[in-house]
Design a protein around this motif. Structure first.
Motif, PDB file in Angstrom:
ATOM      1  N   LEU A 151     -29.768 -19.511 -16.022  1.00  0.00           N
ATOM      2  CA  LEU A 151     -29.301 -21.017 -15.927  1.00  0.00           C
ATOM      3  C   LEU A 151     -29.801 -21.811 -14.748  1.00  0.00           C
ATOM      4  CD1 LEU A 151     -25.764 -21.082 -17.449  1.00  0.00           C
ATOM      5  CD2 LEU A 151     -27.668 -22.052 -18.649  1.00  0.00           C
ATOM      6  N   LEU A 196     -33.556 -22.361 -15.219  1.00  0.00           N
ATOM      7  CA  LEU A 196     -33.745 -23.640 -15.999  1.00  0.00           C
ATOM      8  C   LEU A 196     -33.464 -24.858 -15.490  1.00  0.00           C
ATOM      9  CD1 LEU A 196     -32.172 -22.211 -19.595  1.00  0.00           C
ATOM     10  CD2 LEU A 196     -34.757 -22.661 -18.903  1.00  0.00           C
ATOM     11  N   PHE A 198     -36.383 -27.658 -14.915  1.00  0.00           N
ATOM     12  CA  PHE A 198     -36.336 -29.072 -15.528  1.00  0.00           C
ATOM     13  C   PHE A 198     -35.569 -30.024 -14.703  1.00  0.00           C
ATOM     14  CE2 PHE A 198     -36.647 -25.888 -19.102  1.00  0.00           C
ATOM     15  CZ  PHE A 198     -37.921 -26.501 -19.854  1.00  0.00           C
TER      16      PHE A 198
END
Length: 72
Positions: free
Chosen positions: A41, A44, A48
């Motif tokens: 997580l 990610l 992003f």
């Protein structure tokens, strides 16, 4: 002499049994899985980051605009 051999064999068996029990123990697997999920997580979020910050800015902009409409 045989007594010494039996003691050594007994100690060896206990050590081997302890190692096998440690190897087969899966109690810590849940913790490892949670840590891996958190790492993925975080990765990610780093990848992003621009897209996420753009979405968050748009949401706060919309909230500010709508609260101005309510107060006016």
């Amino acid at each position: 002499m045989k007594e010494l051999q039996n003691k050594a064999r007994s100690i060896g068996n206990r050590i081997t049994g302890g190692i096998k029990a440690f190897w087969n123990d899966e109690a810590g697997m849940g913790t490892v899985e949670v840590i891996l999920i958190i790492v993925v997580l975080i990765g990610l979020v780093i990848v992003f980051k621009k897209q996420i910050s753009g979405i968050v800015e748009d949401v706060f902009k919309t909230i500010r605009e709508e609260t101005r409409e309510i107060t006016n």
